[in-house]
Design an enzyme around this catalytic site. Structure first.
Site, PDB file in Angstrom:
ATOM      1  N   ASP A 193       0.367  -0.947   0.068  1.00 16.93           N
ATOM      2  CA  ASP A 193       0.413  -0.130  -0.410  1.00 16.93           C
ATOM      3  C   ASP A 193       0.534   1.563   0.160  1.00 16.93           C
ATOM      4  O   ASP A 193       1.598   1.428   1.112  1.00 16.93           O
ATOM      5  CB  ASP A 193      -1.266   0.287   0.845  1.00 16.93           C
ATOM      6  CG  ASP A 193      -2.176   0.903   1.505  1.00 16.93           C
ATOM      7  OD1 ASP A 193      -2.169   1.963   0.191  1.00 16.93           O
ATOM      8  OD2 ASP A 193      -2.814   0.825   2.172  1.00 16.93           O
ATOM      9  N   ASP A 204      -4.304   6.722  -3.637  1.00 17.72           N
ATOM     10  CA  ASP A 204      -3.661   5.969  -3.163  1.00 17.72           C
ATOM     11  C   ASP A 204      -4.019   4.377  -3.504  1.00 17.72           C
ATOM     12  O   ASP A 204      -5.637   4.298  -3.737  1.00 17.72           O
ATOM     13  CB  ASP A 204      -4.283   6.732  -1.539  1.00 17.72           C
ATOM     14  CG  ASP A 204      -4.229   5.728  -0.464  1.00 17.72           C
ATOM     15  OD1 ASP A 204      -3.923   4.534  -0.453  1.00 17.72           O
ATOM     16  OD2 ASP A 204      -5.194   5.488   0.809  1.00 17.72           O
ATOM     17  N   HIS A 273     -12.200   6.095   2.359  1.00 17.71           N
ATOM     18  CA  HIS A 273     -11.698   7.764   2.663  1.00 17.71           C
ATOM     19  C   HIS A 273     -11.862   8.049   1.671  1.00 17.71           C
ATOM     20  O   HIS A 273     -11.376   7.715   0.692  1.00 17.71           O
ATOM     21  CB  HIS A 273     -10.975   7.402   3.774  1.00 17.71           C
ATOM     22  CG  HIS A 273      -9.052   6.973   3.394  1.00 17.71           C
ATOM     23  ND1 HIS A 273      -8.955   7.855   2.264  1.00 17.71           N
ATOM     24  CD2 HIS A 273      -8.199   5.776   3.557  1.00 17.71           C
ATOM     25  CE1 HIS A 273      -7.202   7.139   2.614  1.00 17.71           C
ATOM     26  NE2 HIS A 273      -8.113   5.999   2.781  1.00 17.71           N
ATOM     27  N   HIS A 281      -6.367  10.928   4.990  1.00 15.91           N
ATOM     28  CA  HIS A 281      -7.616  11.049   5.295  1.00 15.91           C
ATOM     29  C   HIS A 281      -8.612  11.972   5.489  1.00 15.91           C
ATOM     30  O   HIS A 281      -8.847  12.999   6.319  1.00 15.91           O
ATOM     31  CB  HIS A 281      -8.332  10.432   6.964  1.00 15.91           C
ATOM     32  CG  HIS A 281      -7.319   8.407   6.517  1.00 15.91           C
ATOM     33  ND1 HIS A 281      -8.331   7.026   6.136  1.00 15.91           N
ATOM     34  CD2 HIS A 281      -6.089   8.217   6.939  1.00 15.91           C
ATOM     35  CE1 HIS A 281      -7.654   6.451   5.702  1.00 15.91           C
ATOM     36  NE2 HIS A 281      -5.988   7.340   6.773  1.00 15.91           N
ATOM     37  N   GLU A 306     -10.958   1.305  -0.727  1.00 13.55           N
ATOM     38  CA  GLU A 306     -10.302   0.090   0.341  1.00 13.55           C
ATOM     39  C   GLU A 306     -11.279  -0.929   0.720  1.00 13.55           C
ATOM     40  O   GLU A 306     -11.694  -0.331   1.316  1.00 13.55           O
ATOM     41  CB  GLU A 306      -8.738   0.616   0.691  1.00 13.55           C
ATOM     42  CG  GLU A 306      -8.933   1.420   1.444  1.00 13.55           C
ATOM     43  CD  GLU A 306      -8.043   1.665   2.191  1.00 13.55           C
ATOM     44  OE1 GLU A 306      -7.092   0.594   2.792  1.00 13.55           O
ATOM     45  OE2 GLU A 306      -7.818   3.047   2.923  1.00 13.55           O
ATOM     46  N   GLU A 401      -7.354  -1.588  -3.300  1.00 15.61           N
ATOM     47  CA  GLU A 401      -7.787  -0.597  -2.680  1.00 15.61           C
ATOM     48  C   GLU A 401      -7.288   0.675  -4.093  1.00 15.61           C
ATOM     49  O   GLU A 401      -6.221   0.112  -5.450  1.00 15.61           O
ATOM     50  CB  GLU A 401      -6.672   0.126  -2.478  1.00 15.61           C
ATOM     51  CG  GLU A 401      -7.203   2.230  -1.816  1.00 15.61           C
ATOM     52  CD  GLU A 401      -6.353   2.622  -0.813  1.00 15.61           C
ATOM     53  OE1 GLU A 401      -6.609   3.404  -0.073  1.00 15.61           O
ATOM     54  OE2 GLU A 401      -5.146   1.847  -0.214  1.00 15.61           O
TER      55      GLU A 401
END
Length: 420
Positions: A193, A204, A273, A281, A306, A401
């Site tokens: 990640d 992300d 998120h 976040h 994710e 994700e």
């Protein structure tokens, strides 16, 4: 990839003129003072063709060299579903899209530039990560590639957050600390990640690797659940209902290990998120199970969708040595009694701001013997620590994700690639 424009052939008249000029140049000149004819001939210099850049292996050539016009590839485009389908053809929403491009002309391109870097770095990572490598070696290969390709430049561009390399029952927030000698094993299930940012716009994206087939179905379940979350996401979609769709997909899978069948469970206290500039976040959470959250996704937002699946209890707890930290966006102004804490906070402000960092990054920034100061910043509420998140020992977890952008007319899966 951007390509150089082709050379446009000259018109016939222009070609003839050039030929005539060359013939005239070749003709004898008037006799000189010595009575001898002198010839003049113009020599044309060959036009030097611009060499197209080629990417190195491992990738280390900055991505802007391949896209000199600053326009980067779009991600996967998905039309909105059901009640939102009209947006694709709406003249009003097309106008909104144009206005976004004009008024925030670099926002989409910044996100796409970060996404293109992510695709290239992870392609190399997926090709080269093998059992026997240390976690530090894997993390540094990914981070070195990210820094080189995004052309790291302070807060303009760089690593979005520490590389997560959580193994087996550990689902998230493990990155090797200085001196870590942990080695990847053949039977491990590894979550990779990592993030890339351009002007604070963070992409992300994460994937899972395994090196023998026992847990293939676990990976398949989590990937399918993430794809469901992406497909069902959209403007005005309620986050609680999105969680229900993810849960339904995840729980339709099971894994057989040594003759025993394990249901795949979504990890109920982890979530996707929203993402804000320089803030991973952004305030909205996409839970992985059905819930009563009536909060809606909104036009112009972007989200990390994710999902995490487990063969264990489906719930994680803090466990192990902390590596991940981030300065709080609303950090209080408190008197710091330690001089070393004040100095460390200056380093954090100068190098990371509100972007997450890890202890290796502090060492890289020149900090030494900083643990006491770091813990003091955490205790004062200035910095947040993020311990590793683990399910029960003996279980296996997986993660997939993607970052999606909710454009006025369509949904763009900016981090989508050929691999996942």
């Amino acid at each position: 990839m951007a390509i150089d424009p082709e050379v446009v052939p000259k018109k016939e008249e222009e070609v003839e003129d050039i030929d005539n000029e060359e013939e005239e140049d070749d003709a004898p000149a008037a006799p000189g003072a010595n009575g001898e004819a002198a010839k003049k001939k113009k020599k044309k210099k060959p036009k030097s063709k611009k060499k197209k850049p080629t990417q190195s292996d491992p990738p280390r050539v900055g991505i802007t060299k391949f896209f000199p016009n600053g326009v980067y590839p779009e991600g996967e485009i998905q039309e909105y579903k059901d009640d939102n389908a009209w947006r694709t053809t709406s003249e009003e929403k097309r106008y909104d899209e144009r206005m976004v491009c004009e008024n925030e002309q670099n926002t989409y391109q910044n996100i796409r530039r970060a996404a293109e870097v992510h695709r290239l770095v992870r392609r190399h990572a997926r090709k080269t990560i093998r059992p026997g490598m240390t976690m530090t070696e894997i993390a540094e290969n990914i981070e070195d590639g990210t820094r080189a390709l995004v052309e790291e430049n302070g807060f303009e561009s760089g690593v979005g957050f520490p590389t997560g390399l959580s193994v087996n029952e550990c689902a998230a927030h493990y990155s090797p600390n200085p001196g870590d000698t942990k080695v990847l094993q053949q039977g491990d299930v590894l979550k990779v990640d990592f993030g890339v940012h351009v002007k604070g716009r963070i992409v992300d994206s994460a994937f899972t690797l395994n090196f023998e087939p026992t847990y293939n179905k676990l990976l398949e379940a989590v990937k399918a659940a993430t794809d469901t979350g992406i497909r069902e996401a959209g403007i005005d979609v309620r986050l609680g209902e999105l969680g229900a769709a993810i849960q339904e997909t995840m729980e339709s899978y099971e894994v057989e290990v040594n003759g025993k069948v394990y249901p795949v469970k979504p990890i109920e206290n982890l979530s996707g998120h929203s993402i804000n500039p320089y803030q991973i976040h952004g305030g909205k959470s996409v839970m992985l199970v059905a819930n009563d959250d009536d909060t809606k996704m909104e036009e112009g937002e972007y989200f990390a969708i994710e999902t995490f699946g487990s063969t264990g209890r489906g719930r994680v707890v803090d466990f192990g040595e902390v590596s991940h930290y981030a300065k709080m966006g609303d950090a209080p102004h408190v008197p710091l009694r330690l001089t070393t804490a004040k100095s460390l906070l200056k380093t954090i402000n100068a190098h990371f701001g509100t972007l997450p960092f890890c202890r290796r990054y502090l060492t890289r920034a020149g900090e030494d013997k900083y643990l006491l100061a770091l813990n003091h910043l955490v205790s004062q509420g200035v910095v947040q620590s993020y311990p590793p998140l683990c399910d029960e020992v003996g279980s296996m977890t997986a993660q997939y994700e993607h970052t999606i952008l909710l454009r006025p007319t369509v949904k763009e899966v900016v981090s989508r690639g050929d691999d996942y």
